[in-house]
Design a protein around this motif. Structure first.
Motif, PDB file in Angstrom:
ATOM      1  N   MET A 173       0.781  -1.279  -0.043  1.00  0.00           N
ATOM      2  CA  MET A 173      -0.062  -0.025   0.039  1.00  0.00           C
ATOM      3  C   MET A 173       0.855   1.311  -0.151  1.00  0.00           C
ATOM      4  SD  MET A 173      -3.084  -1.449   0.117  1.00  0.00           S
ATOM      5  CE  MET A 173      -3.688  -3.010   0.285  1.00  0.00           C
ATOM      6  N   LYS A 174       1.336   1.768  -1.169  1.00  0.00           N
ATOM      7  CA  LYS A 174       2.001   2.728  -1.345  1.00  0.00           C
ATOM      8  C   LYS A 174       1.481   4.182  -0.969  1.00  0.00           C
ATOM      9  CE  LYS A 174       5.194   0.422  -4.465  1.00  0.00           C
ATOM     10  NZ  LYS A 174       6.045   0.613  -5.844  1.00  0.00           N
ATOM     11  N   PRO A 175       2.030   5.243  -0.479  1.00  0.00           N
ATOM     12  CA  PRO A 175       1.605   6.292  -0.249  1.00  0.00           C
ATOM     13  C   PRO A 175       1.265   7.002  -1.662  1.00  0.00           C
ATOM     14  CG  PRO A 175       3.428   5.893   1.102  1.00  0.00           C
ATOM     15  CD  PRO A 175       3.492   4.979   0.217  1.00  0.00           C
ATOM     16  N   GLY A 176       0.144   7.835  -1.695  1.00  0.00           N
ATOM     17  CA  GLY A 176       0.054   8.680  -2.836  1.00  0.00           C
ATOM     18  C   GLY A 176       0.874  10.243  -2.432  1.00  0.00           C
ATOM     19  N   ARG A 177       0.324  11.279  -3.350  1.00  0.00           N
ATOM     20  CA  ARG A 177       0.752  12.639  -3.178  1.00  0.00           C
ATOM     21  C   ARG A 177       0.480  13.292  -2.024  1.00  0.00           C
ATOM     22  NH1 ARG A 177      -1.091  13.889  -9.225  1.00  0.00           N
ATOM     23  NH2 ARG A 177      -2.595  12.663  -8.208  1.00  0.00           N
ATOM     24  N   GLY A 178      -0.737  12.940  -1.014  1.00  0.00           N
ATOM     25  CA  GLY A 178      -1.249  13.575  -0.056  1.00  0.00           C
ATOM     26  C   GLY A 178      -0.401  13.715   1.072  1.00  0.00           C
ATOM     27  N   SER A 179      -0.369  14.856   1.810  1.00  0.00           N
ATOM     28  CA  SER A 179       0.355  15.159   2.753  1.00  0.00           C
ATOM     29  C   SER A 179      -0.413  15.058   4.085  1.00  0.00           C
ATOM     30  CB  SER A 179       1.209  16.523   2.750  1.00  0.00           C
ATOM     31  OG  SER A 179       0.266  17.701   2.666  1.00  0.00           O
ATOM     32  N   GLN A 180      -1.708  15.044   4.202  1.00  0.00           N
ATOM     33  CA  GLN A 180      -2.249  14.643   5.308  1.00  0.00           C
ATOM     34  C   GLN A 180      -2.050  13.433   6.340  1.00  0.00           C
ATOM     35  OE1 GLN A 180      -3.821  14.013   2.608  1.00  0.00           O
ATOM     36  NE2 GLN A 180      -5.486  12.815   2.544  1.00  0.00           N
ATOM     37  N   LEU A 181      -2.283  13.525   7.767  1.00  0.00           N
ATOM     38  CA  LEU A 181      -2.015  12.581   8.303  1.00  0.00           C
ATOM     39  C   LEU A 181      -0.865  11.851   8.080  1.00  0.00           C
ATOM     40  CD1 LEU A 181      -5.502  10.910   8.135  1.00  0.00           C
ATOM     41  CD2 LEU A 181      -4.691  12.277  10.125  1.00  0.00           C
ATOM     42  N   LYS A 182       0.496  12.735   8.253  1.00  0.00           N
ATOM     43  CA  LYS A 182       1.823  12.124   8.002  1.00  0.00           C
ATOM     44  C   LYS A 182       2.247  11.002   8.775  1.00  0.00           C
ATOM     45  CE  LYS A 182       3.246  16.696   6.193  1.00  0.00           C
ATOM     46  NZ  LYS A 182       4.351  17.671   6.598  1.00  0.00           N
ATOM     47  N   SER A 183       1.637  10.778   9.830  1.00  0.00           N
ATOM     48  CA  SER A 183       2.147   9.649  10.820  1.00  0.00           C
ATOM     49  C   SER A 183       1.722   8.174  10.486  1.00  0.00           C
ATOM     50  CB  SER A 183       1.809   9.885  12.432  1.00  0.00           C
ATOM     51  OG  SER A 183       0.192   9.854  12.222  1.00  0.00           O
ATOM     52  N   HIS A 184       0.753   8.278   9.187  1.00  0.00           N
ATOM     53  CA  HIS A 184       0.122   7.289   8.711  1.00  0.00           C
ATOM     54  C   HIS A 184       1.195   6.567   7.671  1.00  0.00           C
ATOM     55  CE1 HIS A 184      -4.490   7.809   9.721  1.00  0.00           C
ATOM     56  NE2 HIS A 184      -3.570   8.307  10.640  1.00  0.00           N
ATOM     57  N   LYS A 185       2.113   7.563   7.402  1.00  0.00           N
ATOM     58  CA  LYS A 185       3.078   7.065   6.338  1.00  0.00           C
ATOM     59  C   LYS A 185       4.417   6.589   7.091  1.00  0.00           C
ATOM     60  CE  LYS A 185       5.855   9.072   2.422  1.00  0.00           C
ATOM     61  NZ  LYS A 185       5.876  10.154   1.641  1.00  0.00           N
ATOM     62  N   VAL A 186       4.699   5.441   6.737  1.00  0.00           N
ATOM     63  CA  VAL A 186       6.071   4.674   7.477  1.00  0.00           C
ATOM     64  C   VAL A 186       6.965   4.324   6.435  1.00  0.00           C
ATOM     65  CG1 VAL A 186       6.722   3.028   9.278  1.00  0.00           C
ATOM     66  CG2 VAL A 186       4.451   4.027   9.239  1.00  0.00           C
TER      67      VAL A 186
END
Length: 440
Positions: A1-14
């Protein structure tokens, strides 16, 4: 599940492996019979074939797509992208009911893909990276022996799992890491799956663990003040004799002098203990206090609501959230629970897994969760079925919604698809109108 371009909820990206960021959550929405559960069953099937294999006298568990004459005869392919051991792997295989046609394990760096092993349609298994790590003749001959002994219906990874490869080789850490991911990290939970019920049972005798569980029961407003294990006679539980023997045989497999197991019987939960060949049982009771006098009232789990029973399944899962290093795949996460409770469980997951490499993938019908205050738009997936074919797509990639877009309303309005289409069926509407007129 790769991150998209969004920057919201940065803690959800690891990012536990450099260059391979991932998202902590994937929420899969869609109509009934849209394919969500089948998607999760496919993940479970791959795990089962790796760890348990296929018996020699049985066919591989294979379900082709029967609504297409062309695809009905095609092999099914399952691919897992795995982050573990501080490395990135891809493991996959193609199969039908009679044979594994392809199988591979790759170790992937930012510059190079190493082929740990690869199996082709002729059942030839090459192991270039394993050979590099295990250059001695006797070591590689041992691995070749396993490869040649792998039958067409069996995964090579399963054969490696069942042999003592560690003591006969120099370095099989990549294989061991992937096998450990399947055995210990990947946890798949269906609506009727009891998850680690033994943890809750043993908590009744463990004061520290009991404090945590009681705090969670209070947090979720269950009305339960405490849990208690009541001694019961194992022989009087009306367990069929063959099941009694099976329970004793399973517990006897442990080399420990004292072993425990959980038994769910007629809606009640029991802790079964084997010590020196003797079996004893304790029944889980919940304690409530009377409003007026404060006197304790004892309830069996069977007497609790379906939602409370489901929470008893989720409490060990929440503890594993905190411990970290888990990938949870949960089907119909909202089953028997109020939407607010599901939201709270997700919030606990985000709070306590912030610095741990855990991931939660779940399917749900609960559109209440479809908000960018809780989930990033690239964490929201939709499963839609057209002409019998289920397609999974990401709401961020397909629709690129603004960060302040109210996703739930747009989804329910049909803007994103993946909702029931009953209203579009004119024949059904006409038939129901006719039934209504005939009934008058």
């Amino acid at each position: 599940m790769k991150p998209g371009r969004g920057s919201q909820l940065k803690s959800h990206k690891v990012e536990i492996v450099k260059g391979s960021p991932f998202l902590k959550t994937a929420a899969i929405f869609g109509a009934n019979a849209g394919g969500k559960s089948n998607f999760i069953k496919a993940i479970e099937l791959g795990k089962y074939l790796v760890l348990h294999g296929t018996r020699a006298d049985e066919l591989i568990d294979y379900t082709p797509f029967r609504l297409s004459a062309e695809n009905k005869k095609k092999d099914t392919t399952l691919i897992y992208h795995i982050l573990c051991n501080n490395k990135k792997y891809e493991y996959g295989f193609s199969y039908n009911d009679e044979r594994i046609s392809h199988e591979w394990l790759h170790y992937i760096t930012r510059k190079t893909t190493y082929i740990v092993f690869s199996r082709n349609q002729e059942q030839s298994i090459s192991m270039p990276y394993l050979q590099k790590l295990n250059p001695k003749d006797d070591e590689f001959q041992f691995l070749q022996f396993i490869a040649k002994a792998t039958t067409p219906k069996q995964l090579f990874l399963h054969e490696l799992f069942t042999h003592n490869i560690h003591d006969n080789t120099t370095d099989v850490s990549d294989v061991e890491a992937v096998l450990s991911w399947f055995t210990d990290t990947l946890k798949i939970i269906f609506p009727e799956t009891p998850y680690k019920q033994g943890v809750v049972l043993k908590a009744a005798d463990d004061e520290d663990l009991k404090l945590v569980i009681n705090a969670l029961l209070s947090f979720f407003d269950t009305g339960i003040d405490d849990v208690y294990l009541k001694d019961v006679e194992f022989e009087k539980l009306n367990i069929p004799l063959n099941l009694q023997r099976s329970i004793k045989a399973d517990l006897s497999k442990s080399e420990k002098g004292e072993t425990f197991g959980a038994l769910n019987l007629d809606g009640d939960l029991y802790l079964i203990r084997l010590f020196d060949g003797d079996i004893s049982a304790k029944m889980l009771m919940t304690i409530h206090h009377q409003n007026e006098s404060g006197a304790a009232e004892y309830f069996s789990l069977r007497e609790e609501s379906d939602g409370t029973k489901r929470l008893f399944d989720y409490i060990p899962l929440i503890l594993d959230f905190i411990y970290g290093d888990n990938v949870f795949v949960v089907d119909e996460m909202e089953r028997s629970l109020h939407p607010t409770l599901i939201r709270k469980i997700l919030e606990i997951f985000y709070l306590y897994s912030n610095d741990t490499p855990s991931q939660l993938i779940f399917s749900t019908h609960e559109s209440f969760l479809m908000t960018q205050h809780l989930l990033r738009s690239d964490e929201i997936w939709l499963m839609e079925k057209n002409e019998g074919i289920s397609s999974l797509y990401n709401i961020d990639e397909k629709f690129n919604p603004r960060y302040d877009k109210k996703l739930r309303q747009s989804y329910l309005d049909g803007s994103y698809g993946a909702i029931p289409k009953l209203a579009d069926n004119k024949e059904l509407v006409e038939f129901l109108n006719k039934v209504k007129l005939d009934h008058k």
